[in-house]
Design an enzyme around this catalytic site. Structure first.
Site, PDB file in Angstrom:
ATOM      1  N   PRO A   2       1.487   1.831 -25.475  1.00  0.00           N
ATOM      2  CA  PRO A   2       1.176   1.334 -24.212  1.00  0.00           C
ATOM      3  C   PRO A   2       0.981  -0.036 -23.760  1.00  0.00           C
ATOM      4  CG  PRO A   2       0.602   3.511 -24.245  1.00  0.00           C
ATOM      5  CD  PRO A   2       1.399   3.206 -25.377  1.00  0.00           C
ATOM      6  N   GLU A   3       0.050  -0.750 -24.087  1.00  0.00           N
ATOM      7  CA  GLU A   3      -0.158  -1.993 -23.336  1.00  0.00           C
ATOM      8  C   GLU A   3       0.679  -3.135 -23.896  1.00  0.00           C
ATOM      9  OE1 GLU A   3      -4.318  -2.432 -22.108  1.00  0.00           O
ATOM     10  OE2 GLU A   3      -4.671  -0.476 -22.966  1.00  0.00           O
ATOM     11  N   LYS A  61       4.732  -4.002 -19.668  1.00  0.00           N
ATOM     12  CA  LYS A  61       4.863  -2.861 -20.584  1.00  0.00           C
ATOM     13  C   LYS A  61       6.284  -2.306 -20.616  1.00  0.00           C
ATOM     14  CE  LYS A  61       0.239  -1.741 -19.013  1.00  0.00           C
ATOM     15  NZ  LYS A  61      -0.558  -0.766 -18.239  1.00  0.00           N
ATOM     16  N   ARG A 271     -10.208   8.808 -15.988  1.00  0.00           N
ATOM     17  CA  ARG A 271     -10.350   8.483 -17.401  1.00  0.00           C
ATOM     18  C   ARG A 271     -11.685   7.791 -17.594  1.00  0.00           C
ATOM     19  NH1 ARG A 271      -5.150   4.743 -17.835  1.00  0.00           N
ATOM     20  NH2 ARG A 271      -4.380   6.244 -16.354  1.00  0.00           N
TER      21      ARG A 271
END
Length: 288
Positions: A2-3, A61, A271
């Site tokens: 991800p990042e 990303k 989240r």
DNA sequence: CCTGACACCTGAGCGC
DNA sequence: TGCGCTCAGGTGTCAG
């Protein structure tokens, strides 16, 4: 994975292992993996056969393979995507979605993605604000590792929003590359609570949190990225070790490295957000 | 226009 | 064991 740091680790691996090689055959094993390629799997595989990869590039990303056909294979890893370089004949991964073979019969490239939020697409390259980008990501802002990144412009963009500072950090049209982990780390470093309203942040505070995001992502890159499990790995299947250096994300109940207070976890956009209750006090006017 | 809620998926871990 | 629930490094789309 991800990042930004994790994606950059993958980009570097692609540059080292698949740049300057010619594609012989592409197989799409799951249609969702190329859902952003509007013309479909046959068009995707057909147009890639015989094409050479010139370079692997990245913004935020997103990453893409620049082709000698003047197009690019744009890729996003979503929450669980991996790019793996594997010997031909190695057993297929459970979630193998796309396989790319090369005419040198060297190792193949595999796009593996458990949750199928990621994907690949063939796209035109276009000139956007002085950069050459796949047209589908023209709206994505420069990331802090881009040599042309303009911190002052990012500060202005962030402060022009009417939202919470963490939402703004995660908005890829303001500054790209920051996700849930590095947003929490940047906010901890800048001593800001995630719900602080952007339009009430003085420029110096906005600049501080953006600079902190740039700094923490640069440190994470040196460590090979953040990885809690086998889902986040480089093209050779290896994990980074920045998780050992996290100060906020995932640290619920552990003492803050600065003040010793127990790091708290709060619900945020379906989240979690992690912060220090003493270093990052909740804004007075916030509903949360 | 801008902002925020929701959908899109699979699997691991937990309590019962 | 097994069931149901919660949670997970993201982002495109749509309603208000």
């Amino acid at each position: 994975m991800p990042e930004l740091p994790e994606v950059e680790v993958v980009r570097a691996g692609l540059e080292a292992h698949v740049a300057h090689r010619t594609i012989s055959k592409v197989e799409v094993l799951h249609p969702r993996a190329i859902r952003r390629h509007v013309l479909g799997a046959e068009d995707f595989t057909g147009r890639l056969a015989g094409v050479r990869i010139d370079a692997a590039r990245r913004r935020g990303k997103y990453l893409w393979l620049e082709l000698d056909s003047a197009e690019a294979v744009l890729a996003h890893l979503g929450m669980s995507g991996q790019m793996l370089v594997q010997p031909e004949g190695a057993p297929d991964e459970k979630h193998l979605r796309v396989r790319v073979r090369f005419d040198d019969e060297g190792p193949e490239l595999r796009f593996v993605d458990q949750r199928t939020f990621g994907g690949l697409a063939l796209d035109e390259l276009a000139e956007v604000d002085g950069a050459r980008l796949p047209s589908a990501i023209a709206h994505i802002a420069r990331d802090p590792m881009d040599p042309a990144f303009d911190l002052g412009a990012a500060v202005r963009a962030l402060r022009s929003r009417r939202t919470e500072v963490k939402r703004a950090l995660l908005d890829q049209t303001l500054v790209s590359g920051v996700g849930n982990i590095y947003a929490d780390e940047a906010l901890w470093r800048a001593k800001l609570h995630w719900a602080r309203p952007t339009d009430k942040l003085v420029a110096a505070r906005a600049e501080a949190v953006l600079a902190a995001a740039a700094e923490v992502m640069a440190e994470a890159l040196v460590a090979g990225g953040t990885s809690f499990d086998a889902l986040y790995v480089n093209v050779n299947g290896e994990s980074g070790y920045f998780d050992r250096s996290l100060d906020a994300y995932g640290q619920e109940g552990l003492p803050c490295r600065r003040c010793g207070s127990a790091i708290r976890r709060e619900p945020f956009m379906n989240r979690s957000s992690y912060s220090c209750p003493r270093c990052q006090p909740r804004p007075r006017t916030s509903s949360r």
